[in-house]
Design a protein around this motif. Structure first.
Motif, PDB file in Angstrom:
ATOM      1  N   LEU A 120       0.550  12.332  -9.127  1.00 23.49           N
ATOM      2  CA  LEU A 120      -0.330  13.478  -8.885  1.00 23.49           C
ATOM      3  C   LEU A 120       0.462  14.784  -8.778  1.00 23.49           C
ATOM      4  O   LEU A 120       0.025  15.828  -9.266  1.00 23.49           O
ATOM      5  CB  LEU A 120      -1.140  13.236  -7.609  1.00 23.49           C
ATOM      6  CG  LEU A 120      -2.200  12.130  -7.679  1.00 23.49           C
ATOM      7  CD1 LEU A 120      -2.835  11.908  -6.307  1.00 23.49           C
ATOM      8  CD2 LEU A 120      -3.272  12.467  -8.706  1.00 23.49           C
ATOM      9  N   ILE A 121       1.622  14.720  -8.107  1.00 26.98           N
ATOM     10  CA  ILE A 121       2.470  15.922  -8.004  1.00 26.98           C
ATOM     11  C   ILE A 121       2.940  16.354  -9.401  1.00 26.98           C
ATOM     12  O   ILE A 121       2.959  17.550  -9.725  1.00 26.98           O
ATOM     13  CB  ILE A 121       3.672  15.652  -7.069  1.00 26.98           C
ATOM     14  CG1 ILE A 121       3.196  15.481  -5.619  1.00 26.98           C
ATOM     15  CG2 ILE A 121       4.691  16.789  -7.156  1.00 26.98           C
ATOM     16  CD1 ILE A 121       4.281  15.047  -4.659  1.00 26.98           C
ATOM     17  N   TYR A 122       3.285  15.368 -10.215  1.00 24.24           N
ATOM     18  CA  TYR A 122       3.716  15.667 -11.593  1.00 24.24           C
ATOM     19  C   TYR A 122       2.595  16.348 -12.377  1.00 24.24           C
ATOM     20  O   TYR A 122       2.807  17.351 -13.063  1.00 24.24           O
ATOM     21  CB  TYR A 122       4.145  14.370 -12.272  1.00 24.24           C
ATOM     22  CG  TYR A 122       4.542  14.527 -13.721  1.00 24.24           C
ATOM     23  CD1 TYR A 122       5.696  15.221 -14.073  1.00 24.24           C
ATOM     24  CD2 TYR A 122       3.755  13.976 -14.729  1.00 24.24           C
ATOM     25  CE1 TYR A 122       6.051  15.373 -15.413  1.00 24.24           C
ATOM     26  CE2 TYR A 122       4.108  14.122 -16.067  1.00 24.24           C
ATOM     27  CZ  TYR A 122       5.254  14.819 -16.397  1.00 24.24           C
ATOM     28  OH  TYR A 122       5.598  14.960 -17.718  1.00 24.24           O
ATOM     29  N   LEU A 123       1.379  15.808 -12.261  1.00 27.30           N
ATOM     30  CA  LEU A 123       0.228  16.395 -12.940  1.00 27.30           C
ATOM     31  C   LEU A 123      -0.088  17.786 -12.386  1.00 27.30           C
ATOM     32  O   LEU A 123      -0.485  18.688 -13.128  1.00 27.30           O
ATOM     33  CB  LEU A 123      -0.993  15.482 -12.796  1.00 27.30           C
ATOM     34  CG  LEU A 123      -0.918  14.136 -13.503  1.00 27.30           C
ATOM     35  CD1 LEU A 123      -2.128  13.276 -13.153  1.00 27.30           C
ATOM     36  CD2 LEU A 123      -0.817  14.327 -15.015  1.00 27.30           C
ATOM     37  N   MET A 126      -4.129   9.335   1.666  1.00 36.37           N
ATOM     38  CA  MET A 126      -3.424   8.046   1.568  1.00 36.37           C
ATOM     39  C   MET A 126      -2.493   7.834   2.758  1.00 36.37           C
ATOM     40  O   MET A 126      -2.344   6.711   3.247  1.00 36.37           O
ATOM     41  CB  MET A 126      -2.648   7.970   0.252  1.00 36.37           C
ATOM     42  CG  MET A 126      -3.535   7.821  -0.976  1.00 36.37           C
ATOM     43  SD  MET A 126      -2.638   7.553  -2.524  1.00 36.37           S
ATOM     44  CE  MET A 126      -1.879   9.177  -2.773  1.00 36.37           C
ATOM     45  N   LEU A 127      -1.875   8.915   3.223  1.00 36.92           N
ATOM     46  CA  LEU A 127      -1.016   8.818   4.409  1.00 36.92           C
ATOM     47  C   LEU A 127      -1.827   8.409   5.628  1.00 36.92           C
ATOM     48  O   LEU A 127      -1.396   7.560   6.423  1.00 36.92           O
ATOM     49  CB  LEU A 127      -0.318  10.161   4.659  1.00 36.92           C
ATOM     50  CG  LEU A 127       0.539  10.258   5.935  1.00 36.92           C
ATOM     51  CD1 LEU A 127       1.657   9.224   5.911  1.00 36.92           C
ATOM     52  CD2 LEU A 127       1.098  11.662   6.108  1.00 36.92           C
ATOM     53  N   GLU A 177       1.070   9.298  -5.565  1.00 37.60           N
ATOM     54  CA  GLU A 177       1.309  10.687  -5.153  1.00 37.60           C
ATOM     55  C   GLU A 177       2.345  11.364  -6.044  1.00 37.60           C
ATOM     56  O   GLU A 177       2.213  12.547  -6.386  1.00 37.60           O
ATOM     57  CB  GLU A 177       1.755  10.717  -3.691  1.00 37.60           C
ATOM     58  CG  GLU A 177       2.006  12.110  -3.128  1.00 37.60           C
ATOM     59  CD  GLU A 177       0.765  12.997  -3.168  1.00 37.60           C
ATOM     60  OE1 GLU A 177       0.929  14.221  -3.030  1.00 37.60           O
ATOM     61  OE2 GLU A 177      -0.358  12.473  -3.317  1.00 37.60           O
ATOM     62  N   ALA A 178       3.380  10.607  -6.439  1.00 40.59           N
ATOM     63  CA  ALA A 178       4.381  11.173  -7.352  1.00 40.59           C
ATOM     64  C   ALA A 178       3.733  11.562  -8.680  1.00 40.59           C
ATOM     65  O   ALA A 178       4.026  12.628  -9.248  1.00 40.59           O
ATOM     66  CB  ALA A 178       5.507  10.168  -7.580  1.00 40.59           C
ATOM     67  N   TYR A 196       0.835  -1.201   0.000  1.00 38.39           N
ATOM     68  CA  TYR A 196       0.000   0.000   0.000  1.00 38.39           C
ATOM     69  C   TYR A 196       0.873   1.255   0.000  1.00 38.39           C
ATOM     70  O   TYR A 196       0.611   2.209  -0.756  1.00 38.39           O
ATOM     71  CB  TYR A 196      -0.912  -0.016   1.223  1.00 38.39           C
ATOM     72  CG  TYR A 196      -1.723   1.251   1.408  1.00 38.39           C
ATOM     73  CD1 TYR A 196      -2.959   1.416   0.788  1.00 38.39           C
ATOM     74  CD2 TYR A 196      -1.247   2.294   2.205  1.00 38.39           C
ATOM     75  CE1 TYR A 196      -3.695   2.579   0.952  1.00 38.39           C
ATOM     76  CE2 TYR A 196      -1.974   3.460   2.364  1.00 38.39           C
ATOM     77  CZ  TYR A 196      -3.199   3.585   1.749  1.00 38.39           C
ATOM     78  OH  TYR A 196      -3.919   4.745   1.907  1.00 38.39           O
ATOM     79  N   LEU A 197       1.915   1.273   0.837  1.00 36.98           N
ATOM     80  CA  LEU A 197       2.802   2.437   0.909  1.00 36.98           C
ATOM     81  C   LEU A 197       3.503   2.678  -0.425  1.00 36.98           C
ATOM     82  O   LEU A 197       3.600   3.823  -0.896  1.00 36.98           O
ATOM     83  CB  LEU A 197       3.832   2.233   2.028  1.00 36.98           C
ATOM     84  CG  LEU A 197       4.848   3.359   2.226  1.00 36.98           C
ATOM     85  CD1 LEU A 197       4.143   4.659   2.596  1.00 36.98           C
ATOM     86  CD2 LEU A 197       5.860   2.975   3.296  1.00 36.98           C
TER      87      LEU A 197
END
Length: 220
Positions: A63-66, A84-85, A60-61, A52-53
């Motif tokens: 999403l940050i890129y987008l 998610m965290l 998340e990576a 999951y992590l």
């Protein structure tokens, strides 16, 4: 496990002859692992949490890129990241953690409040997190404690430390009202009243058992 054909009984002991008629016993289906293998289950959950992590970091990576590509003024990718965290913390701490459920409730409630405040800041801080989410969380946990006390009537006094924690959180909310951080005081006042009356009610109605619990907790 064995069975005697003559007496028509099942023998649980490790013996080859029936204790009643002394006939030779027939072996039946042997029952193994009568209790669940906790270690195997824990390992599977630990593996699931790591998977999951890893997936959450990848998502998340992306999403940050987008988020960077979209040239958005708001860092919106932090919102699903925080969600998610929190899911990971619930899995690792609430499910795999070894501490008691009361401590888990307190810690996860605090983390949830901090994350809601963080989300409020991400979207431009409009104060809804401290005005509505914080006192609502206190009221929700108050209601949960009341339900738990009704279910666990024999050990109701063990919830007094959680009640004190909620009174402390309510005092913090009232301080925020006093310094004008919270401008909608009614929910905060309701949370303060509910927490205080729940604690006082437990202390007064519980009488000796309640006082004994407090003395034991504070080593008085």
């Amino acid at each position: 496990m064995s069975r005697c054909k003559q007496c028509n009984v099942e023998i649980l002991d490790e013996t080859e002859r029936c204790p009643l008629c002394h006939s030779v016993l027939e072996k039946t289906v042997e029952v193994e692992n009568m209790y669940p293998n906790v270690r195997t289950m824990t390992r599977r959950l630990a593996l699931l949490s790591r998977i999951y992590l890893f997936v959450a970091i990848l998502v998340e990576a992306l999403l940050i890129y987008l988020n960077v590509l979209s040239d958005s003024e708001m860092f919106w990718s932090a919102i699903p990241g925080l969600a998610m965290l929190y899911g990971y913390l619930v899995l690792r701490y609430a499910i795999l953690g070894k501490s008691g459920y009361k401590g888990k409730i307190i810690v996860l409630t605090l983390i949830a409040i901090l994350m809601v405040v963080a989300i409020d800041f991400v979207v431009g801080y409009r104060g809804w997190s401290v005005n509505y989410a914080l006192p609502s969380a206190i009221l929700l946990v108050d209601a949960g404690i009341l339900v738990l006390m009704c279910i666990n009537r024999r050990n109701w006094q063990s919830y007094m430390m959680m009640q004190l924690f909620l009174v402390l959180m309510s005092v913090i909310a009232m301080i925020l009202v006093a310094v004008k951080v919270i401008w909608f005081p009614y929910l905060a006042m309701g949370a303060m009243g509910a927490s205080l009356f729940l604690f006082l009610g437990t202390l007064i109605i519980g009488d000796k058992r309640a006082r004994t619990e407090l003395k034991r907790r504070f080593h008085i």
